[in-house]
Enzyme design. Structure first.
Site, short mmCIF file in Angstrom:
data_model
loop_
_atom_site.label_atom_id
_atom_site.label_comp_id
_atom_site.label_asym_id
_atom_site.label_seq_id
_atom_site.Cartn_x
_atom_site.Cartn_y
_atom_site.Cartn_z
N ARG A 12 8.02 3.04 7.05
CA ARG A 12 7.49 3.66 5.84
C ARG A 12 6.05 3.20 5.60
O ARG A 12 5.63 2.15 6.05
CB ARG A 12 8.38 3.30 4.63
CG ARG A 12 8.80 1.84 4.61
CD ARG A 12 7.97 1.01 3.72
NE ARG A 12 8.31 -0.40 3.95
CZ ARG A 12 7.55 -1.20 4.66
NH1 ARG A 12 6.47 -0.74 5.24
NH2 ARG A 12 7.86 -2.46 4.79
N ARG A 16 4.55 2.61 -0.33
CA ARG A 16 4.88 3.96 -0.78
C ARG A 16 6.09 3.99 -1.70
O ARG A 16 6.16 4.81 -2.62
CB ARG A 16 5.13 4.86 0.43
CG ARG A 16 5.57 6.26 0.04
CD ARG A 16 5.49 7.21 1.21
NE ARG A 16 6.11 8.49 0.90
CZ ARG A 16 5.59 9.42 0.13
NH1 ARG A 16 4.42 9.21 -0.44
NH2 ARG A 16 6.23 10.54 -0.09
N ASP A 61 3.55 -6.65 4.46
CA ASP A 61 2.25 -6.17 4.90
C ASP A 61 1.71 -7.16 5.93
O ASP A 61 2.07 -8.35 5.92
CB ASP A 61 1.27 -6.05 3.73
CG ASP A 61 -0.02 -5.37 4.15
OD1 ASP A 61 -0.05 -4.12 4.14
OD2 ASP A 61 -0.97 -6.07 4.54
N TYR A 136 -9.06 -7.77 10.81
CA TYR A 136 -9.27 -7.72 9.36
C TYR A 136 -10.14 -8.89 8.89
O TYR A 136 -11.01 -8.74 8.03
CB TYR A 136 -7.93 -7.77 8.63
CG TYR A 136 -7.22 -6.44 8.54
CD1 TYR A 136 -7.85 -5.34 7.96
CD2 TYR A 136 -5.93 -6.28 9.02
CE1 TYR A 136 -7.20 -4.11 7.88
CE2 TYR A 136 -5.28 -5.06 8.94
CZ TYR A 136 -5.92 -3.98 8.37
OH TYR A 136 -5.27 -2.77 8.28
#
Length: 331
Positions: A12, A16, A61, A136
């Site tokens: 997913r 969300r 995450d 990142y």
């Protein structure tokens, strides 16, 4: 998982499923919700309850272990993870915090999830791969070209390897938290590895992904997935996972010839969920035929249904439910 039908779960879109009323009422961010046991469990379980998938994927995450370690990072809506300070020098690497504790909120959330899952349903843990985390950190946030990341690799390889060695303990600590809490399998997710050529992947990434996967070898099944990594599948499979994820750009029978793993995961194009049931059914049959051909050739033994990347943000939830039903019918 239920043996009478092929296992299916869908990745997913991060955040969300976060209940909007809770977010508005409490002002909780997507990243903070990963540290709220009740929210973590609720968001993880929503797709399982609604879509009849065979496994839950832990709501998390890629930057959760960084935040838990003390890195100042936030997920900016419409952009993604953004660092307060980028990592560009060896001195920056020395100052990068390392996660040295269990994330108790995640442990508690996993406990809630396991209490709700049935014996026929699995819980899949989730950790970001070191290259994606490093990108990142070096870029300071999402990047279209990863130019600073690649520049650091090639201009200062010692600093790059130092950064990767510093990230591995943080990632493995987060993984260990999940394994000790009771996950049934894990996935190492490399969002940005597809931006690398094979030589660079082997030199700058593969040793560290291998080290992470080795820490749980023999304990739980390991899944390895990257986006746009068709040309890297062979190298990525050398990291040692039992399952290789395949994105929608590569045919499953072609992927089977490139990997060492005996199980493939994937690879329905998430955009097809906008095209209607007939298009989904046709694609499911094509993927099934490709997997059957790979089985007959002795290249793989099993297949786990999944999308060839995450659910797109504007996807109709009913389309997901129907796609899962079609997969279970056609499997």
């Amino acid at each position: 998982m239920a043996p009478s039908r092929p296992p299916v779960w869908f990745m997913r879109q991060a955040g969300r499923s976060l209940p909007e009323y809770k977010r508005v009422r409490e002002g909780i961010s997507m990243l903070d919700s990963c540290f709220d046991p009740d929210l973590l469990a609720e968001i993880t379980m929503q797709p399982v309850r609604r879509h009849d998938v065979d496994a839950a994927i832990l709501f998390s995450d890629i930057v959760v272990p960084l935040k838990a370690a003390g890195v100042k990072v936030d997920i900016v809506p419409g952009r993604g993870p953004v660092m307060e300070h980028a990592i560009r020098t060896a001195s920056d690497v020395d100052k990068l915090p390392v996660l040295e504790r269990d994330i108790t909120e995640v442990t508690q959330g996993i406990g809630i999830i396991l209490d709700e899952l049935t014996d026929a349903q699995a819980l899949i843990g989730f950790v970001g791969a070191p290259f994606t985390l490093a990108s990142y950190l070096v870029e300071g946030g999402p990047s279209k070209n990863h130019e600073r990341t690649k520049a650091l690799m090639h201009a200062e390889p010692e600093t790059w390897h130092k950064l990767m060695r510093r990230l591995v303990p943080t990632i493995t600590a987060f993984l260990r938290t999940q394994v000790d809490a009771g996950i049934d399998a894990m996935q190492l997710f490399d969002s940005w590895a597809g931006y690398l050529n094979e030589a660079d992947y082997r030199e700058f990434v593969l040793p560290y992904s291998t080290e992470i996967l080795e820490t749980v070898a023999g304990e739980i099944p390991r899944i390895h997935f990257g986006v746009g990594t068709g040309e890297l599948l062979g190298a990525m499979s050398e990291a040692g996972s039992e399952v290789m994820g395949v994105d929608y750009r590569v045919r499953m029978d072609a992927a089977a010839t490139r990997v060492q793993a005996q199980v493939l995961q994937g690879n329905l194009d998430p955009a097809l969920l906008f095209a209607g049931d007939d298009a989904v059914r046709s694609a499911v049959r094509a993927i099934r035929a490709q997997v059957d051909a790979a089985r007959q050739a002795g290249e793989v033994t099993s297949h786990i249904w999944n999308l060839g990347h995450g659910v797109l943000p504007t996807t109709d939830a009913e389309a997901i439910t129907r796609a899962v039903a079609i997969i279970h019918e056609e499997g």
